[in-house]
Design a protein around this motif. Structure first.
Motif, PDB file in Angstrom:
ATOM      1  N   GLU A  12      -1.268  21.665  -5.231  1.00  0.00           N
ATOM      2  CA  GLU A  12      -2.246  20.650  -5.636  1.00  0.00           C
ATOM      3  C   GLU A  12      -3.677  21.101  -5.342  1.00  0.00           C
ATOM      4  N   ILE A  13      -3.862  21.779  -4.235  1.00  0.00           N
ATOM      5  CA  ILE A  13      -5.200  22.306  -3.927  1.00  0.00           C
ATOM      6  C   ILE A  13      -5.557  23.389  -4.942  1.00  0.00           C
ATOM      7  N   GLU A  14      -4.620  24.266  -5.225  1.00  0.00           N
ATOM      8  CA  GLU A  14      -4.868  25.340  -6.194  1.00  0.00           C
ATOM      9  C   GLU A  14      -5.174  24.760  -7.576  1.00  0.00           C
ATOM     10  N   ARG A  15      -4.399  23.756  -7.997  1.00  0.00           N
ATOM     11  CA  ARG A  15      -4.638  23.117  -9.299  1.00  0.00           C
ATOM     12  C   ARG A  15      -6.031  22.511  -9.357  1.00  0.00           C
ATOM     13  N   TRP A  16      -6.418  21.780  -8.299  1.00  0.00           N
ATOM     14  CA  TRP A  16      -7.734  21.161  -8.253  1.00  0.00           C
ATOM     15  C   TRP A  16      -8.835  22.224  -8.319  1.00  0.00           C
ATOM     16  N   MET A  17      -8.648  23.315  -7.588  1.00  0.00           N
ATOM     17  CA  MET A  17      -9.639  24.385  -7.603  1.00  0.00           C
ATOM     18  C   MET A  17      -9.791  24.970  -9.007  1.00  0.00           C
ATOM     19  N   VAL A  22     -13.575  25.927  -8.812  1.00  0.00           N
ATOM     20  CA  VAL A  22     -13.980  26.124  -7.417  1.00  0.00           C
ATOM     21  C   VAL A  22     -13.224  27.325  -6.845  1.00  0.00           C
ATOM     22  N   SER A  23     -13.961  28.284  -6.323  1.00  0.00           N
ATOM     23  CA  SER A  23     -13.354  29.450  -5.694  1.00  0.00           C
ATOM     24  C   SER A  23     -13.081  29.153  -4.216  1.00  0.00           C
ATOM     25  N   ILE A  24     -12.355  30.036  -3.579  1.00  0.00           N
ATOM     26  CA  ILE A  24     -12.135  29.893  -2.133  1.00  0.00           C
ATOM     27  C   ILE A  24     -13.469  29.921  -1.411  1.00  0.00           C
ATOM     28  N   HIS A  25     -14.364  30.765  -1.869  1.00  0.00           N
ATOM     29  CA  HIS A  25     -15.694  30.837  -1.270  1.00  0.00           C
ATOM     30  C   HIS A  25     -16.413  29.490  -1.381  1.00  0.00           C
ATOM     31  N   ASP A  26     -16.387  28.893  -2.574  1.00  0.00           N
ATOM     32  CA  ASP A  26     -17.033  27.589  -2.780  1.00  0.00           C
ATOM     33  C   ASP A  26     -16.401  26.521  -1.900  1.00  0.00           C
ATOM     34  N   LEU A  33     -16.480  25.927   6.493  1.00  0.00           N
ATOM     35  CA  LEU A  33     -15.673  26.963   7.137  1.00  0.00           C
ATOM     36  C   LEU A  33     -16.082  28.337   6.625  1.00  0.00           C
ATOM     37  N   THR A  34     -15.646  29.355   7.328  1.00  0.00           N
ATOM     38  CA  THR A  34     -15.853  30.708   6.820  1.00  0.00           C
ATOM     39  C   THR A  34     -14.826  30.974   5.722  1.00  0.00           C
ATOM     40  N   ASP A  35     -15.119  31.929   4.876  1.00  0.00           N
ATOM     41  CA  ASP A  35     -14.180  32.293   3.813  1.00  0.00           C
ATOM     42  C   ASP A  35     -12.842  32.728   4.418  1.00  0.00           C
ATOM     43  N   GLN A  36     -12.896  33.505   5.468  1.00  0.00           N
ATOM     44  CA  GLN A  36     -11.685  34.025   6.117  1.00  0.00           C
ATOM     45  C   GLN A  36     -10.815  32.891   6.650  1.00  0.00           C
ATOM     46  N   THR A  37     -11.435  31.918   7.283  1.00  0.00           N
ATOM     47  CA  THR A  37     -10.682  30.778   7.815  1.00  0.00           C
ATOM     48  C   THR A  37     -10.019  30.000   6.689  1.00  0.00           C
ATOM     49  N   MET A  38     -10.757  29.735   5.620  1.00  0.00           N
ATOM     50  CA  MET A  38     -10.194  28.997   4.494  1.00  0.00           C
ATOM     51  C   MET A  38      -9.054  29.778   3.855  1.00  0.00           C
ATOM     52  N   GLN A  39      -9.231  31.064   3.673  1.00  0.00           N
ATOM     53  CA  GLN A  39      -8.166  31.894   3.095  1.00  0.00           C
ATOM     54  C   GLN A  39      -6.902  31.819   3.949  1.00  0.00           C
ATOM     55  N   ASN A  40      -7.065  31.991   5.246  1.00  0.00           N
ATOM     56  CA  ASN A  40      -5.905  31.961   6.137  1.00  0.00           C
ATOM     57  C   ASN A  40      -5.163  30.631   6.048  1.00  0.00           C
ATOM     58  N   GLN A  41      -5.898  29.555   5.881  1.00  0.00           N
ATOM     59  CA  GLN A  41      -5.267  28.245   5.792  1.00  0.00           C
ATOM     60  C   GLN A  41      -4.619  28.031   4.434  1.00  0.00           C
ATOM     61  N   LEU A  42      -5.301  28.397   3.370  1.00  0.00           N
ATOM     62  CA  LEU A  42      -4.737  28.231   2.030  1.00  0.00           C
ATOM     63  C   LEU A  42      -3.522  29.119   1.798  1.00  0.00           C
ATOM     64  N   TYR A  43      -3.506  30.292   2.403  1.00  0.00           N
ATOM     65  CA  TYR A  43      -2.394  31.225   2.242  1.00  0.00           C
ATOM     66  C   TYR A  43      -1.243  30.919   3.201  1.00  0.00           C
TER      67      TYR A  43
END
Length: 70
Positions: A12-17, A22-26, A33-43
């Motif tokens: 659902e987050i991926e679909r919304w993005m 919206v990129s992970i950076h956005d 959050l930092t990009d790295q933190t968001m990536q770690n959580q989304l992955y």
């Protein structure tokens, strides 16, 4: 950045993005959050903190029950 083998584990987050361009950076900037933190959580490498969950609910408008279905 992670190699391509890593994928967002919350559909659902991926679909919304994707629907909102919206990129992970956005998303990380909007959530404070930092990009790295968001990536770690989304992955699925790290878990989301409650404060981040609240921000994502506010940003996306998606209810908690739907937002974090894997």
């Amino acid at each position: 950045m992670y190699p391509r083998k890593y994928k967002i584990v919350f559909p659902e987050i991926e679909r919304w993005m994707q629907e909102n361009g919206v990129s992970i950076h956005d998303l990380s900037r909007r959530a404070g959050l930092t990009d790295q933190t968001m990536q770690n959580q989304l992955y699925g490498i790290n878990q989301f903190k409650l404060t981040t969950i609240r921000k994502l609910i506010d940003l996306t408008g998606i209810p908690f029950e739907t937002l974090f279905i894997e």
